[in-house]
Each structure stands twice: as C-alpha cells, then as structure tokens.
Design an enzyme around this catalytic site. Structure first.
Site, PDB file in Angstrom:
ATOM      1  CG  ASP A 164     131.074   9.244  55.545  1.00  0.00           C
ATOM      2  OD1 ASP A 164     131.715   9.203  56.604  1.00  0.00           O
ATOM      3  OD2 ASP A 164     131.607   9.405  54.429  1.00  0.00           O
TER       4      ASP A 164
ATOM      5  CD  GLU B  17     139.325  11.161  58.624  1.00  0.00           C
ATOM      6  OE1 GLU B  17     138.339  10.608  58.096  1.00  0.00           O
ATOM      7  OE2 GLU B  17     139.754  10.856  59.755  1.00  0.00           O
TER       8      GLU B  17
END
Length: 262
Positions: A60, A49
């Site tokens: 995140d 990824e």
C-alpha cells in the site's frame, strides 16, 4: 454459489462491470466504517474490500498506510472487525472481501480465521504478501469453507506462472495494473490488459483491475480489459480527511461512468 460469485455472475449476465471499493476498517471508527460500507453500497459499490489494518502494509501507498495507522491508533483489531462484519450483515448482503497481510492471519490461526470470518459474513480474503507457491495451506482451508482466497496477476506475471495461479481461482482474480504500490497515478492499462487477455485462456474466473484508479475516466479505461475495477486510495483519502461526502460522490460518478460506457 457464494454471495461474491452470485454478484459477479449477475453483473456479467447484465453486461455490467463490477465496482469494488476498498475501505480501511476502523480508520474513522467502528460505527463510521459500518455506515461508510452501507452508504458505499447504496451509491454504487458492488463489492466491498474491507482493509484489515496492519503496521507494515507493504503493498500500500501513503494514503492507505495513513489510514492503517489511524485504524491501529483507534484500537482496531481482528476481533473488532468481526463485530463490524456482523453489524454490516444485519442490513446488507453486499459481498465483503477482507484485504490484509499474512502476519495477522497467521497469528490469528488459518482455520480459526476462515471459520470465524466466514461465520460473521465475510466472503473471502486478499493477502498480497502471500505468494501462490506458499499459499497451499490457506488455500486448502478456504476451499473447504467456500471462502475465497484471491489470486494475483501483474504486468510481470509469466505465462507458466499465470497458468498455475489461475487454475482453481475463485471469486475474482486481482489484476495489479503496475509494479508499484497502491495510490492514484496515471496508468497505461493496455499493459495489464494484455496480461488479462492471456489469463482469459486459463480461467473463467472474473478479472478485476486495481492500483492507480482515481477517476471515473480511469475506471472506464481499466474496465475495458476486465470484468471489474478495484478503487481504494481515491476513496480512502477523502474519508480520512473528513470528507465522506466527496468519497461517496466519486463512487457514484464511477458507477455512472461504467454503466454508460458498458
């Protein structure tokens, strides 16, 4: 089938769990990223990824936020990441899935983005801030190019919505283990496990659990409920701290633990 579909199918037929490793593109430089991807594949990563750095990565946590800032300071942009993908493809057939935010994709242009990154050798994209209800335009373009656009399910996903998001899903479905942001933490995987069980009745697309996985033990616990696991912060932290060897040792240990358990 695409590279990603071939890999996920082969793993399932072999009774193995997919180990999907997130790496922020350009955090430690272009050449270093290419080398890290190749080494991660060598020590056990099944899918990479590749993080597309953005100034406001809302899904995140602190580690990947820091990595994104480092990448942006290094001048990393989508044009540079295209070159990275091309370079990776010279020596590797590992499935590559981009992970980025809709602002970047929208600015680049949906059709242009899918066309260019597919041509370079990327296999799909994960866009955490693009709700399914608003993704029709991008989904249509991706479907026409055999370029995967990942769907999400979370602990809070209701069954009616799950039915919609799972319908037509391809590549793998990203199963978010908790309601927070990315980052290593102690997680009760039975919660997302129950959601995954429901999702099985709506799709045959592989399920991959991410968020919070930071050790071989946690990877094994999460994998009990899905076809694979996604590991990001636990690998990115040592990489951006200058300890690439430690990151690779963790990937290898997770691969070994998954293979021993399943």
């Amino acid at each position: 089938m695409t590279r990603l579909e071939q890999k996920m199918t082969a793993l399932k037929e072999a009774g193995r769990k997919a180990l999907i490793i997130y790496i922020t593109a350009g955090a430690t430089g272009v050449k270093e990223t290419v080398g890290i991807v190749r080494e991660a594949e060598r020590v056990g990563a099944d899918v990479i990824e590749l993080g597309l750095p953005f100034s406001d990565p809302m899904a995140d946590g602190p580690v990947i936020q820091e990595a994104s800032v480092m990448a942006l300071k290094n001048g990393t942009n989508l044009a540079g990441i295209l070159d990275m993908v091309c370079e990776i493809r010279k020596r590797s057939a590992v499935p590559l899935v981009g992970m980025g935010y809709i602002n970047n994709v929208h600015h680049y242009g949906y059709e242009r983005f899918v066309h260019d990154f597919k041509a370079a050798g990327m296999d799909g994209i994960i866009v955490p801030d693009l709700p399914h209800e608003e993704s029709k335009a991008l989904r249509t373009i991706c479907a026409g190019e055999a370029f995967h656009l990942a769907e999400f399910i979370t602990p809070g996903t209701r069954e009616a919505r799950m039915k919609k998001t799972c319908k037509g899903a391809s590549g793998f479905i990203y199963c978010v283990s908790n309601n927070g942001v990315t980052g290593v933490r102690k997680t009760d995987y039975t919660v997302i496990g129950a959601v995954c069980k429901k999702a099985r009745s709506y799709t045959k697309t592989p399920l991959a659990i991410g968020f919070g996985i930071g050790s071989p033990k946690a990877a094994v616990e999460a994998a009990a409920y899905a076809d694979g696991v996604i590991v990001g912060s636990a690998v990115v932290k040592p990489i951006i701290s200058g300890n690439r060897k430690s990151a690779m040792e963790l990937i290898r240990a997770m691969r070994t633990a998954l293979d021993q358990a399943y």
